[in-house]
Design an enzyme around this catalytic site. Structure first.
Site, PDB file in Angstrom:
ATOM      1  CG  ASP A  47      -2.872  -3.373  -2.747  1.00  0.00           C
ATOM      2  OD1 ASP A  47      -2.574  -4.099  -3.790  1.00  0.00           O
ATOM      3  OD2 ASP A  47      -2.612  -3.807  -1.597  1.00  0.00           O
TER       4      ASP A  47
ATOM      5  CE  LYS B 131      -4.266  -2.075   2.280  1.00  0.00           C
ATOM      6  NZ  LYS B 131      -3.777  -3.255   1.756  1.00  0.00           N
TER       7      LYS B 131
ATOM      8  CG  HIS C 165     -14.494 -12.551  -3.631  1.00  0.00           C
ATOM      9  ND1 HIS C 165     -14.022 -11.295  -3.267  1.00  0.00           N
ATOM     10  CD2 HIS C 165     -13.322 -13.352  -3.408  1.00  0.00           C
ATOM     11  CE1 HIS C 165     -12.873 -11.148  -2.627  1.00  0.00           C
ATOM     12  NE2 HIS C 165     -12.462 -12.652  -2.973  1.00  0.00           N
TER      13      HIS C 165
ATOM     14  NE  ARG D  44      -4.818  -7.451  -6.671  1.00  0.00           N
ATOM     15  CZ  ARG D  44      -3.997  -6.652  -5.513  1.00  0.00           C
ATOM     16  NH1 ARG D  44      -4.433  -5.551  -5.153  1.00  0.00           N
ATOM     17  NH2 ARG D  44      -2.944  -7.576  -5.433  1.00  0.00           N
TER      18      ARG D  44
ATOM     19  N   GLY E 136     -13.875  -2.220  -5.925  1.00  0.00           N
ATOM     20  CA  GLY E 136     -13.483  -0.918  -5.064  1.00  0.00           C
ATOM     21  C   GLY E 136     -14.305  -1.142  -3.753  1.00  0.00           C
TER      22      GLY E 136
END
Length: 301
Positions: free
Chosen positions: A125, A91, A218, A175, A179
Site C-alpha cells: 500500500d 502497509k 467508488h 492499484r 488518494g
C-alpha cells in the site's frame, strides 16, 4: 471538507468507541483472522475476490512490526488453507519502514517469498507523501527478486504520472486510487475533476504500456470512463480488475460483477479497527453522517 462535514466527523469521534464500532462494522470484517476469513468466504461465494489487510500502521518498534508481519503471514497461510480467492495487502510503515528501511525490506521480502511459494500476491500500500519515495524504492528492490508483488499509485499526487512512466518499464502491477491523505497543494491536486482527469490519464498510460491495473474507485464517473476506455482500447480482461472497499458502494460492486468484470474488495480486520474507522470517516463524511443519523434513530427505538 465543509463546516458541516467537519462537525459531523467531530461528533462521531466524541461518541463511545463501542457505538462507532456498531455502526462502522459494515466497513470492517471484525477483530480476528477468523472474522476476515468469514467475510472473504461470503464474497467469494458471489464470485468476488478479496485482498486482506491486518489493520495497523506506523508501529513504534521492531517488536510490534515483527508481530504485524507474523499476523500477515497467518493471513497468507489461511488463504492457502481455505483456498480463498484473495491476496494480501500490507502497509510499509506497519512493517517498520519508519524505523529501519532495511528491516522493513526484509520483513516484506519474507511475506512476498511466502506468497510466491503458494502462488499468491502481495500488494504494498501507499501511505502519505513522506513515504512515497521509500515505498517505491522498496517495491523496486523486492520486484528484482519476486514478481508477485505490486504497488499503489495515488492519482491526486502531481508526481504520479511521472512515477508511472518509470514503473511501467518494470511491468508493474498497480492499484490505482485517487488518494486519501491530506497533502499540501504544492504536491497534490485539489480540484475534484482535475484529480479524475489525472486518474484517467494515468490509467490510459498503464494500459498503453500493457501493465496490470487494479482500478480502485467508488466514483461512478471514473468507473463509466474506465468501461469506455477498456472497450475503445480493447483491453483484455486479464489485464485489469476493479477494486473497492468493504461495505462501500455495494450497488456498483455488484453491477461490475454482473457485467462480467473481475472485482476485488479490500477486507480489513484487526484490533486497530477504531483508528481505521475514524480515518475513513474523515475521508468520507457522508459515512459519518450516516452513523450520526443511525445513532439518533437507534436511540428512538
Amino acid at each position: 471538507m465543509n463546516i458541516l462535514n467537519q462537525l459531523i466527523v467531530s461528533i462521531v469521534q466524541m461518541m463511545p468507541k463501542n457505538i462507532v464500532g456498531f455502526f462502522s462494522r459494515k466497513y470492517i470484517a471484525g477483530e480476528t483472522l477468523e472474522d476476515g476469513i468469514k467475510v472473504v468466504k461470503q464474497l467469494n461465494a458471489k464470485g468476488i475476490y478479496a485482498t486482506m489487510d491486518v489493520l495497523g500502521e506506523a508501529v513504534k518498534n521492531k517488536e510490534e512490526s515483527i508481530d504485524a508481519k507474523n499476523k500477515a503471514m497467518e493471513v497468507l497461510n489461511a488463504i492457502e488453507k481455505y483456498k480463498l480467492m484473495a491476496n494480501l495487502s500490507i502497509k510499509p510503515t506497519q512493517m517498520g519502514l519508519l524505523i529501519d528501511e532495511e528491516f522493513a525490506y526484509q520483513q516484506i521480502l519474507d511475506l512476498v517469498k511466502r506468497a510466491h511459494e503458494i502462488n499468491n500476491f502481495v500488494r504494498i500500500d501507499m501511505e502519505d507523501s513522506s513515504t512515497t519515495d521509500m515505498t517505491i524504492n522498496l517495491y523496486k528492490r523486492i520486484y528484482q527478486q519476486y514478481k508477485n508483488v505490486g504497488v499503489v499509485i495515488q492519482a491526486y499526487l502531481k508526481r504520479s504520472f511521472d512515477d508511472v512512466v518509470v514503473l511501467n518499464k518494470l511491468g508493474t502491477n498497480y492499484r490505482l486510487c485517487k488518494g486519501i491523505y491530506v497533502e499540501p497543494a504544492s504536491i497534490a491536486i485539489k480540484d475534484r475533476q482535475a484529480i479524475r482527469e489525472n486518474y484517467l490519464k494515468i490509467l490510459k498510460q498503464m494500459f498503453i504500456d500493457g501493465n496490470y491495473v487494479g482500478i480502485a474507485t467508488h466514483d461512478k464517473y471514473l468507473i463509466d470512463e474506465a468501461y469506455k476506455m477498456i472497450r475503445e482500447m480493447n483491453i483484455p480482461k486479464d489485464k485489469f480488475e476493479f477494486q473497492m472497499l468493504l461495505g462501500v458502494r455495494e450497488d456498483l460492486r455488484d453491477k461490475i460483477n454482473s457485467d462480467g468484470y473481475k472485482i476485488r474488495v479490500y477486507v480489513p480486520f484487526g484490533k486497530d479497527w477504531y483508528a481505521y474507522s475514524v480515518r475513513r470517516l474523515k475521508e468520507n463524511p457522508s459515512i459519518a453522517g450516516h452513523i450520526v443519523k443511525s445513532f439518533l434513530t437507534f436511540g428512538k427505538r
